[in-house]
Scaffold this active site. Structure first.
Site, PDB file in Angstrom:
ATOM      1  N   LEU A  35       0.850  -1.208   0.000  1.00  0.00           N
ATOM      2  CA  LEU A  35       0.000   0.000   0.000  1.00  0.00           C
ATOM      3  C   LEU A  35       0.879   1.250   0.000  1.00  0.00           C
ATOM      4  O   LEU A  35       0.830   2.074   0.916  1.00  0.00           O
ATOM      5  CB  LEU A  35      -0.992   0.000   1.171  1.00  0.00           C
ATOM      6  CG  LEU A  35      -2.027  -1.128   1.164  1.00  0.00           C
ATOM      7  CD1 LEU A  35      -2.999  -0.994   2.343  1.00  0.00           C
ATOM      8  CD2 LEU A  35      -2.807  -1.197  -0.150  1.00  0.00           C
ATOM      9  N   THR A  64       8.647  -5.701 -18.243  1.00  0.00           N
ATOM     10  CA  THR A  64       8.061  -4.647 -19.087  1.00  0.00           C
ATOM     11  C   THR A  64       8.818  -4.539 -20.409  1.00  0.00           C
ATOM     12  O   THR A  64      10.013  -4.884 -20.474  1.00  0.00           O
ATOM     13  CB  THR A  64       8.119  -3.284 -18.356  1.00  0.00           C
ATOM     14  OG1 THR A  64       7.875  -2.232 -19.291  1.00  0.00           O
ATOM     15  CG2 THR A  64       9.475  -3.038 -17.708  1.00  0.00           C
ATOM     16  N   ASP A  65       8.136  -4.031 -21.433  1.00  0.00           N
ATOM     17  CA  ASP A  65       8.823  -3.820 -22.723  1.00  0.00           C
ATOM     18  C   ASP A  65       9.908  -2.749 -22.591  1.00  0.00           C
ATOM     19  O   ASP A  65      10.796  -2.648 -23.434  1.00  0.00           O
ATOM     20  CB  ASP A  65       7.824  -3.451 -23.834  1.00  0.00           C
ATOM     21  CG  ASP A  65       7.078  -2.139 -23.599  1.00  0.00           C
ATOM     22  OD1 ASP A  65       7.213  -1.539 -22.509  1.00  0.00           O
ATOM     23  OD2 ASP A  65       6.339  -1.711 -24.517  1.00  0.00           O
ATOM     24  N   GLU A  66       9.849  -1.957 -21.509  1.00  0.00           N
ATOM     25  CA  GLU A  66      10.811  -0.862 -21.361  1.00  0.00           C
ATOM     26  C   GLU A  66      12.233  -1.372 -21.126  1.00  0.00           C
ATOM     27  O   GLU A  66      13.197  -0.615 -21.272  1.00  0.00           O
ATOM     28  CB  GLU A  66      10.361   0.099 -20.255  1.00  0.00           C
ATOM     29  CG  GLU A  66       8.964   0.632 -20.532  1.00  0.00           C
ATOM     30  CD  GLU A  66       8.565   1.865 -19.730  1.00  0.00           C
ATOM     31  OE1 GLU A  66       9.447   2.586 -19.246  1.00  0.00           O
ATOM     32  OE2 GLU A  66       7.347   2.100 -19.609  1.00  0.00           O
ATOM     33  N   TYR A 102      13.677   3.551 -13.815  1.00  0.00           N
ATOM     34  CA  TYR A 102      12.589   2.574 -13.698  1.00  0.00           C
ATOM     35  C   TYR A 102      12.920   1.333 -14.520  1.00  0.00           C
ATOM     36  O   TYR A 102      12.924   0.212 -14.007  1.00  0.00           O
ATOM     37  CB  TYR A 102      11.255   3.177 -14.164  1.00  0.00           C
ATOM     38  CG  TYR A 102      10.192   2.133 -14.471  1.00  0.00           C
ATOM     39  CD1 TYR A 102       9.648   1.341 -13.458  1.00  0.00           C
ATOM     40  CD2 TYR A 102       9.739   1.920 -15.781  1.00  0.00           C
ATOM     41  CE1 TYR A 102       8.690   0.368 -13.739  1.00  0.00           C
ATOM     42  CE2 TYR A 102       8.778   0.953 -16.069  1.00  0.00           C
ATOM     43  CZ  TYR A 102       8.262   0.176 -15.052  1.00  0.00           C
ATOM     44  OH  TYR A 102       7.334  -0.789 -15.332  1.00  0.00           O
ATOM     45  N   ASN A 123      -0.121  -0.449 -20.541  1.00  0.00           N
ATOM     46  CA  ASN A 123      -1.516  -0.836 -20.256  1.00  0.00           C
ATOM     47  C   ASN A 123      -2.411   0.378 -20.096  1.00  0.00           C
ATOM     48  O   ASN A 123      -1.949   1.451 -19.694  1.00  0.00           O
ATOM     49  CB  ASN A 123      -1.575  -1.604 -18.936  1.00  0.00           C
ATOM     50  CG  ASN A 123      -1.144  -3.049 -19.043  1.00  0.00           C
ATOM     51  OD1 ASN A 123      -1.757  -3.927 -18.456  1.00  0.00           O
ATOM     52  ND2 ASN A 123      -0.077  -3.322 -19.775  1.00  0.00           N
ATOM     53  N   LEU A 126      -0.191   8.593 -18.379  1.00  0.00           N
ATOM     54  CA  LEU A 126      -0.704   9.447 -19.457  1.00  0.00           C
ATOM     55  C   LEU A 126      -2.233   9.413 -19.608  1.00  0.00           C
ATOM     56  O   LEU A 126      -2.888  10.468 -19.536  1.00  0.00           O
ATOM     57  CB  LEU A 126      -0.059   9.060 -20.797  1.00  0.00           C
ATOM     58  CG  LEU A 126      -0.603   9.833 -21.996  1.00  0.00           C
ATOM     59  CD1 LEU A 126      -0.054  11.247 -22.042  1.00  0.00           C
ATOM     60  CD2 LEU A 126      -0.293   9.122 -23.314  1.00  0.00           C
ATOM     61  N   PRO A 151      -0.530  18.237 -19.990  1.00  0.00           N
ATOM     62  CA  PRO A 151       0.900  18.520 -20.190  1.00  0.00           C
ATOM     63  C   PRO A 151       1.570  17.478 -21.090  1.00  0.00           C
ATOM     64  O   PRO A 151       1.977  16.407 -20.633  1.00  0.00           O
ATOM     65  CB  PRO A 151       1.469  18.466 -18.765  1.00  0.00           C
ATOM     66  CG  PRO A 151       0.544  17.565 -18.017  1.00  0.00           C
ATOM     67  CD  PRO A 151      -0.800  17.652 -18.650  1.00  0.00           C
TER      68      PRO A 151
END
Ligand code: NAD
Ligand code: TYD
Length: 342
Positions: A36, A131-133, A155, A185, A195, A210
């Site tokens: 949390l 992740t794809d990152e 990250y 996602n 975003l 922004p």
């Protein structure tokens, strides 16, 4: 099946637990281990609280005692499958402070894997949600699972550490590890710092959107329910030590998404506010998903219809995101630091 889901109070984890209960009902038991943090909202799964097949445990994946308790399952019945969603997940926050990313996304994975070794004969699968990152940015073409990893921000570098540690435990100790690398996602319950939920909720409130840099960065958008279905599929069909890309097949520039959000909320383009670019902003993510398709999995959602459903969800669940954007002092501090001078 008895699941340990970590990070189940977050966006994808809470959608995954709901997916599992909808599909398997009382045949599934779920322990949800979640620290949390600012991003964890226990009430996301309020409907399951008190049910005999659901146990919420507030705890940290980088704390061995918390993890040991979680692996006990419900009523001491143990765990068959671990799905590790728990992570610090926001690139912009990792540019402000990266220590918590290392602690959770790297060290936390190690602690989960160490405990997994103790339960090795019983454990059917350990799914590490990467992740794809981790591949970094790609100008043209798409990344395959065998491509080199080249993460470019704190990250993605941290996620890369967790990804490789999980793989290492499969190779070294024979743990039944599967690593998934999903693309961006979207859908219900996404924290309004990312975003799509940020722009939808700002638009509803006539606040500026922004947009970083020239707005032409490309992401491949995966509807969260398709992601949950893919992870469920891999619990059954994923092969030990293998990596699977999970893509949405919807590569879209940020500016195009922004225009669509404005259309769906009935707001003018004058709300778009071009702001200074993110440092080290990855230009484009793109995944080759042939491996998962060959195994027999296909996504269902189209971006055209799922973005409508997503925007509708934020319109119909204002109380959910207003509790964060208007009542959380932490969110307000973050927003001011991130956008105040931009
Ligand atoms: P989120 O930020 O919405 O939720 C993360 C959850 O993890 C929160 O509930 C938080 O409280 C919990 N958590 C954080 N640190 C913890 C710790 N030390 N111990 C226990 N719980 C902890 O994230 P999300 O968007 O749902 O992402 C879930 C996973 O999917 C992450 O591993 C992320 O890297 C990966 N992923 C996300 C996306 C995306 O587009 N959101 C895409 C690909 C992969
Ligand atoms: P985000 O949702 O943070 O996901 P990620 O960085 O993990 O891909 O951002 C998606 C894209 O939107 C990314 O190119 C950065 C951009 N973006 C903005 O232009 N403005 C914003 O306020 C945010 C949060 C993101």
């Amino acid at each position: 099946m008895r699941y340990l889901v970590t990070g189940g109070a977050g966006f994808i984890g809470s959608n995954f637990i709901r997916y599992i209960f909808n599909k398997y009902g009382a045949d599934a038991q779920v322990v949800n281990l979640d620290k949390l943090t600012y991003a964890g909202i226990r009430e996301n799964l309020a409907e399951y609280e008190g049910k005999p097949n659901y146990r919420f445990l507030q705890g940290d994946i980088s704390e061995p005692a918390d993890v040991e308790e979680a692996y006990k399952g419900i009523g001491g019945q143990g765990i068959d499958v671990v799905v590790n969603f728990a992570a610090e997940t926001h690139v912009d926050r990792s540019l402000m402070e990266a220590g918590s990313f290392i602690r959770t996304d790297v060290h936390g994975v190690l602690v989960l894997l160490e405990e997994a070794r103790k339960h090795a004969p019983r454990l059917k699968k350990f799914i590490q949600i990467s992740t794809d990152e981790v591949y970094g940015s790609i100008e043209s073409g798409s990344f395959r699972e065998t491509d080199p990893l080249s993460p470019r921000n704190p990250y993605s570098a941290s996620k890369c550490g967790g990804d490789r540690m999980a793989y290492a435990y499969s190779e070294t100790y024979g743990l039944p590890v599967v690593v998934t690398r999903a693309s961006n996602n979207y859908g219900p319950f996404q924290y309004p710092e990312k975003l799509i939920p940020l722009f939808v909720t700002n638009a509803i409130d006539d606040q500026p959107l922004p947009l970083y840099g020239d707005g032409k960065n490309v992401r491949d958008w995966l509807y969260v329910e398709d992601h949950c279905a893919a992870v469920d599929f891999l619990v059954e069909h994923g092969q030990k030590g293998e990596i699977y890309n999970i893509g949405g097949g919807n590569e879209i520039e940020n500016i195009e998404i922004t225009h669509r959000i404005l259309e769906l909320t009935g707001k003018p383009k004058s709300l778009i506010k071009p702001v200074a670019d993110r440092q080290g902003h990855d230009r484009r993510y793109s995944l080759d998903t042939t491996k998962l398709e060959k195994l027999g999995f296909r996504t269902k959602a189209t971006f055209e219809e799922a973005i409508v459903r997503t925007v509708d969800w934020y319109k119909q669940n204002e109380a959910w995101w207003r509790a964060i954007k208007e009542k959380s002092a932490e969110f307000k501090r973050y927003y001011e630091q991130q956008y105040g001078k931009r």
